[in-house]
Design an enzyme around this catalytic site. Structure first.
Site, PDB file in Angstrom:
ATOM      1  N   LYS A  96      16.402  75.832 -54.449  1.00 48.82           N
ATOM      2  CA  LYS A  96      17.071  74.298 -55.070  1.00 48.82           C
ATOM      3  C   LYS A  96      15.629  73.386 -55.079  1.00 48.82           C
ATOM      4  O   LYS A  96      15.657  72.239 -55.113  1.00 48.82           O
ATOM      5  CB  LYS A  96      18.391  74.067 -54.510  1.00 48.82           C
ATOM      6  CG  LYS A  96      19.099  74.997 -54.641  1.00 48.82           C
ATOM      7  CD  LYS A  96      21.096  74.904 -54.484  1.00 48.82           C
ATOM      8  CE  LYS A  96      21.833  75.285 -54.731  1.00 48.82           C
ATOM      9  NZ  LYS A  96      22.932  74.943 -54.051  1.00 48.82           N
ATOM     10  N   GLY A  97      14.715  73.515 -53.620  1.00 43.25           N
ATOM     11  CA  GLY A  97      13.839  73.290 -52.658  1.00 43.25           C
ATOM     12  C   GLY A  97      13.130  72.093 -53.322  1.00 43.25           C
ATOM     13  O   GLY A  97      12.528  71.864 -53.168  1.00 43.25           O
ATOM     14  N   GLU A 147       6.801  75.000 -56.021  1.00 40.65           N
ATOM     15  CA  GLU A 147       7.547  75.293 -55.281  1.00 40.65           C
ATOM     16  C   GLU A 147       7.803  74.367 -53.717  1.00 40.65           C
ATOM     17  O   GLU A 147       6.073  73.976 -53.373  1.00 40.65           O
ATOM     18  CB  GLU A 147       7.142  76.614 -54.327  1.00 40.65           C
ATOM     19  CG  GLU A 147       8.005  77.605 -53.427  1.00 40.65           C
ATOM     20  CD  GLU A 147       8.859  77.895 -53.180  1.00 40.65           C
ATOM     21  OE1 GLU A 147       9.464  77.175 -53.464  1.00 40.65           O
ATOM     22  OE2 GLU A 147       9.510  79.624 -53.214  1.00 40.65           O
ATOM     23  N   ASP A 160       6.588  80.430 -46.867  1.00 39.13           N
ATOM     24  CA  ASP A 160       6.830  80.704 -45.349  1.00 39.13           C
ATOM     25  C   ASP A 160       6.236  82.009 -45.640  1.00 39.13           C
ATOM     26  O   ASP A 160       4.871  82.542 -45.318  1.00 39.13           O
ATOM     27  CB  ASP A 160       8.088  80.268 -45.178  1.00 39.13           C
ATOM     28  CG  ASP A 160       8.411  81.107 -44.213  1.00 39.13           C
ATOM     29  OD1 ASP A 160       7.491  80.657 -42.641  1.00 39.13           O
ATOM     30  OD2 ASP A 160       9.830  80.919 -43.079  1.00 39.13           O
ATOM     31  N   LYS A 218       3.382  77.845 -44.536  1.00 33.38           N
ATOM     32  CA  LYS A 218       2.916  77.486 -42.984  1.00 33.38           C
ATOM     33  C   LYS A 218       2.416  79.176 -43.186  1.00 33.38           C
ATOM     34  O   LYS A 218       3.138  80.034 -43.233  1.00 33.38           O
ATOM     35  CB  LYS A 218       5.123  77.605 -42.868  1.00 33.38           C
ATOM     36  CG  LYS A 218       5.188  77.518 -41.176  1.00 33.38           C
ATOM     37  CD  LYS A 218       6.377  77.723 -40.761  1.00 33.38           C
ATOM     38  CE  LYS A 218       7.638  76.710 -41.072  1.00 33.38           C
ATOM     39  NZ  LYS A 218       8.490  76.766 -41.215  1.00 33.38           N
ATOM     40  N   VAL A 250      12.269  73.199 -41.245  1.00 32.15           N
ATOM     41  CA  VAL A 250      11.894  71.776 -41.370  1.00 32.15           C
ATOM     42  C   VAL A 250      13.356  71.488 -43.294  1.00 32.15           C
ATOM     43  O   VAL A 250      13.292  72.463 -43.008  1.00 32.15           O
ATOM     44  CB  VAL A 250      11.226  71.881 -42.131  1.00 32.15           C
ATOM     45  CG1 VAL A 250       9.748  71.544 -41.261  1.00 32.15           C
ATOM     46  CG2 VAL A 250       9.884  72.373 -43.668  1.00 32.15           C
ATOM     47  N   ASP A 285      16.812  71.425 -47.405  1.00 33.26           N
ATOM     48  CA  ASP A 285      17.544  71.291 -46.411  1.00 33.26           C
ATOM     49  C   ASP A 285      17.622  73.187 -45.309  1.00 33.26           C
ATOM     50  O   ASP A 285      17.447  73.678 -45.035  1.00 33.26           O
ATOM     51  CB  ASP A 285      19.101  71.890 -47.548  1.00 33.26           C
ATOM     52  CG  ASP A 285      19.560  73.900 -47.429  1.00 33.26           C
ATOM     53  OD1 ASP A 285      20.532  73.810 -47.660  1.00 33.26           O
ATOM     54  OD2 ASP A 285      18.227  74.274 -48.124  1.00 33.26           O
ATOM     55  N   ARG A 297      18.171  67.535 -48.157  1.00 30.67           N
ATOM     56  CA  ARG A 297      17.770  67.324 -49.504  1.00 30.67           C
ATOM     57  C   ARG A 297      17.317  65.960 -49.867  1.00 30.67           C
ATOM     58  O   ARG A 297      16.415  65.488 -49.979  1.00 30.67           O
ATOM     59  CB  ARG A 297      18.403  68.259 -50.137  1.00 30.67           C
ATOM     60  CG  ARG A 297      18.339  69.282 -50.185  1.00 30.67           C
ATOM     61  CD  ARG A 297      19.229  70.195 -51.655  1.00 30.67           C
ATOM     62  NE  ARG A 297      19.595  71.694 -51.224  1.00 30.67           N
ATOM     63  CZ  ARG A 297      18.800  72.720 -51.065  1.00 30.67           C
ATOM     64  NH1 ARG A 297      17.699  72.715 -51.187  1.00 30.67           N
ATOM     65  NH2 ARG A 297      19.284  73.803 -50.934  1.00 30.67           N
TER      66      ARG A 297
END
Length: 187
Positions: A51-52, A107, A111, A139, A161, A167, A173
């Site tokens: 979802k991000g 994206e 991470d 990151k 973050v 989220d 969000r």
């Protein structure tokens, strides 16, 4: 995480702003021009990893001038915890036959790199005309696999973050910036 019950509780979880809305806007404008240059008028398929990345992709698709379509994927990885399969579980796949497209995966954050690395491998088996990855946040200090995006807008330190699509427990969000998340005392 317990539901956030008040505006005060919501605001108390924002430790500090790491990337402002203005910095995000400027970086997306620059990335749009870079994508335009890479594809030189050739149509692209922007693929948001849900979802991000949905907020980032909405702004990015308006920043490019090359013709573009959009697609969505949702993926979950189960590497930690109980039993790991070591693969990405695609919970929503693309509708498009990507062999006819120049694909740009959009994206929110890289991470460990595991999920995106597996998604790239999967999409490469579908023979796109080309495949690039753009990430809003990188990151690298957390990377567990050898993976690097073609375009990274911001490199950040190892903080949890939130904001701009990212989220914590489905909250935050809607923030127009990227912030460091503040654990509530006692959690």
């Amino acid at each position: 995480m317990k539901p956030i019950c008040s505006v005060q509780d919501f605001n108390a979880r924002i430790k500090r702003v790491l990337v402002t809305k203005e910095e995000i806007d400027a970086a997306i404008s620059k990335a749009g021009k870079e994508i335009d240059k890479i594809y030189d008028g050739r149509p692209i398929l922007l693929v948001s990893i849900l979802k991000g990345a949905f907020v980032f992709m909405a702004d990015l698709c308006r920043a490019v001038s090359v013709p573009c379509e959009i697609g969505f994927m949702c993926a979950k990885s189960y590497y930690e915890g109980t039993v790991s399969t070591g693969v990405v579980n695609i919970t929503m796949d693309l509708d498009q036959d990507i062999s006819k497209y120049h694909v740009v995966i959009v994206e929110d954050i890289i991470d460990t790199g595991r999920t995106l690395s597996d998604i790239v491998k999967l999409l490469q088996t579908r023979n796109p005309l080309s495949l690039h990855v753009i990430t809003l946040l990188d990151k690298p200090s957390r990377r567990l696999v050898d993976f690097k995006a073609d375009i990274s807008l911001f490199t950040i330190p190892d903080h949890f973050v939130i904001g701009y699509g990212l989220d914590c427990g489905e909250h935050f969000r809607n923030l127009p910036y990227i912030a460091e998340y503040q654990e509530k005392e006692g959690n």
